[in-house]
Each structure stands twice: as C-alpha cells, then as structure tokens.
Motif scaffolding. Structure first.
Motif, PDB file in Angstrom:
ATOM      1  N   PRO A  49      40.618 -18.261 -60.803  1.00 17.13           N
ATOM      2  CA  PRO A  49      39.485 -18.444 -59.888  1.00 17.13           C
ATOM      3  C   PRO A  49      39.791 -18.099 -58.426  1.00 17.13           C
ATOM      4  O   PRO A  49      38.947 -17.518 -57.743  1.00 17.13           O
ATOM      5  N   ARG A  50      40.960 -18.454 -57.939  1.00 21.59           N
ATOM      6  CA  ARG A  50      41.285 -18.153 -56.545  1.00 21.59           C
ATOM      7  C   ARG A  50      41.318 -16.644 -56.312  1.00 21.59           C
ATOM      8  O   ARG A  50      40.773 -16.144 -55.337  1.00 21.59           O
ATOM      9  N   ARG A  51      41.953 -15.925 -57.204  1.00 22.50           N
ATOM     10  CA  ARG A  51      42.032 -14.469 -57.065  1.00 22.50           C
ATOM     11  C   ARG A  51      40.650 -13.828 -57.193  1.00 22.50           C
ATOM     12  O   ARG A  51      40.344 -12.892 -56.470  1.00 22.50           O
ATOM     13  N   ARG A  52      39.819 -14.329 -58.099  1.00 25.61           N
ATOM     14  CA  ARG A  52      38.453 -13.793 -58.224  1.00 25.61           C
ATOM     15  C   ARG A  52      37.669 -14.022 -56.932  1.00 25.61           C
ATOM     16  O   ARG A  52      36.954 -13.132 -56.469  1.00 25.61           O
ATOM     17  N   ARG A  53      37.823 -15.199 -56.349  1.00 24.19           N
ATOM     18  CA  ARG A  53      37.115 -15.511 -55.100  1.00 24.19           C
ATOM     19  C   ARG A  53      37.591 -14.601 -53.975  1.00 24.19           C
ATOM     20  O   ARG A  53      36.778 -14.041 -53.218  1.00 24.19           O
ATOM     21  N   LEU A  54      38.901 -14.420 -53.858  1.00 29.37           N
ATOM     22  CA  LEU A  54      39.441 -13.546 -52.811  1.00 29.37           C
ATOM     23  C   LEU A  54      39.013 -12.100 -53.026  1.00 29.37           C
ATOM     24  O   LEU A  54      38.693 -11.391 -52.065  1.00 29.37           O
TER      25      LEU A  54
END
Length: 90
Positions: A11-16
């Motif tokens: 999720p963090r990488r998708r958001r970034l």
C-alpha cells in the motif's frame, strides 16, 4: 501510467506511485512518475522516506532544477532528489 505492477506493490508504494503520477504538471508527472515506476519496488524504507520528501517539493522548483534555471539548494540535495534529477537528463 502503467498499471501492470500495481497489484504487486504494498500500500505505501502504491500510494507513493500514485502521488508521483498526479503532481499537478504533466512534466513533473512524466519525470517523477517514470522514475518511480522504474525504481519503487526496490526502494528500502529509508529511500521511501526520501521519496516522500521529494514529493512534497513544489513542481515549480523541480522544473527549475531539472531545466537548470536554478541550482538545487544545498539543504535539499538528497541522494533521492539527485537520482531523480540525474535520471531526467539534467
């Protein structure tokens, strides 16, 4: 913006990745988004933190630094910003 890698990212990488492609100017989207697409899967936590800091910078400043109109202020010359600018052909 390619979507093929999207499901494999946390999720963090998708958001970034989303933030990198939705900056506000098409030029910044293309430069930063393409860089993030190429490298996001391999970034460690510290690099993700650095990327988040770069994403907080203004598109106007980034465009000036990429084009060479203004030098990057010393206090903002992080390894991540340098990698992005070098990848933009600066």
């Amino acid at each position: 913006m390619p979507d093929a890698a999207e499901p494999t990212l946390d999720p963090r990488r998708r958001r970034l990745r989303y933030r990198a492609w939705h900056r506000g100017t098409k030029e910044a989207d293309l430069i930063i988004g393409a860089f993030v697409d190429r490298h996001i899967a391999a970034f460690d936590e510290a690099e993700l933190d650095e990327l988040e800091a770069v994403l907080e910078l203004s598109d106007v400043d980034l465009a000036d630094w990429i084009s060479g109109r203004r030098p990057v202020p010393v206090e903002l010359r992080t390894p991540m910003l340098t990698r992005i600018l070098d990848g933009a052909g600066r």
